[in-house]
Design a protein around this motif. Sequence first.
Motif, mmCIF file in Angstrom:
data_model
loop_
_atom_site.group_PDB
_atom_site.id
_atom_site.type_symbol
_atom_site.label_atom_id
_atom_site.label_comp_id
_atom_site.label_asym_id
_atom_site.label_seq_id
_atom_site.Cartn_x
_atom_site.Cartn_y
_atom_site.Cartn_z
ATOM 1 N N GLN A 167 78.929 34.511 78.127
ATOM 2 C CA GLN A 167 77.925 35.342 76.955
ATOM 3 C C GLN A 167 79.253 36.450 77.350
ATOM 4 O O GLN A 167 79.281 37.438 79.014
ATOM 5 C CB GLN A 167 77.080 35.992 77.547
ATOM 6 N N ILE A 190 70.448 38.675 76.413
ATOM 7 C CA ILE A 190 71.374 38.376 76.397
ATOM 8 C C ILE A 190 71.172 36.131 76.455
ATOM 9 O O ILE A 190 71.964 35.266 75.494
ATOM 10 C CB ILE A 190 71.705 37.505 78.246
ATOM 11 N N ALA A 194 72.566 33.717 73.642
ATOM 12 C CA ALA A 194 72.598 32.360 74.136
ATOM 13 C C ALA A 194 71.877 31.148 74.041
ATOM 14 O O ALA A 194 71.591 29.922 74.323
ATOM 15 C CB ALA A 194 73.120 32.310 75.936
#
Length: 291
Positions: A167, A190, A194
């Motif tokens: 990321q 995040i 993801a």
Amino acid sequence: MATTTSARAARRKILNTVFVTLCMLATGVALFALGLILYSLFKQGFGGLSLDIFTMDTPAPGSPGGLRNALIGSFLMCGIGMVIALFIGVLAGTWLAEIGGDSPYGHAVRFLNDVLLSAPSILVGLFVYELLVKPFGGFSGWAGAVALALLATPIVTRTTEDILNLQPNALREAGMALGGSQFATVRKIIWKAAGAGLLTGGLLGFARISGETAPLLFTALNNQFLPDDWYNVPHLLSQPTSSVPVVMYNYALSPDDTWIRLAWVGALIVALAVLGINVLGRWLARDKSGH
């Protein structure tokens, strides 16, 4: 000079052709072996598929029956094992990627996780036997679920760390710039970015443990019968619990034709489940452009 350059280019072209040919040959051999395995599974197991497989328990020799108790036991133990593995693995992978991965302790955790990735599953079964079976005086589905969780956790941890490292830092900087804490940034930005990769790691972990036999022989053992209150999961898993891999192992070694047929059907079901999970994981892991 021009002759030397031309000779080098020709040599590189030949080496490249040889390398590509060897790669294609190795891929063809692997696909051929996979095709033979699937062919034998379909040939031996497809004819035994029927509604009885999902509605009847494993039978006595020579009697009709199915794999209901084994399918339920496998589903419950794998499901509970994956819940444990996802909880520990995602948090551990997040810590390695976002917080302490570069510290000495982080390097030690990563090394131990890699060791667990390659550890023989039978050793995990023996460890859980000494930890949860022997002290409590009996085999249980809970012990089997813990053994499967120990096998899946390293996969989830490694996948989580790798996905989070991919990321872009711009996402983290944007979250911090908006006043979010590190925990809020990871949780709301995040992890969401993801999400597909984290799900893929979970699916790969599930595929890894769905066909394990050795750890279940030392922990859950087997149970030919399904209790009447099988929907009472705590009670069901507090005793020896059947599973498809263990039934396959036991029945494949039997001289009874009915048991051998059920072993082939169980192998086909496990193979299709693992294949489907891996295909789903690959599909989810593809990039957004669809490649």
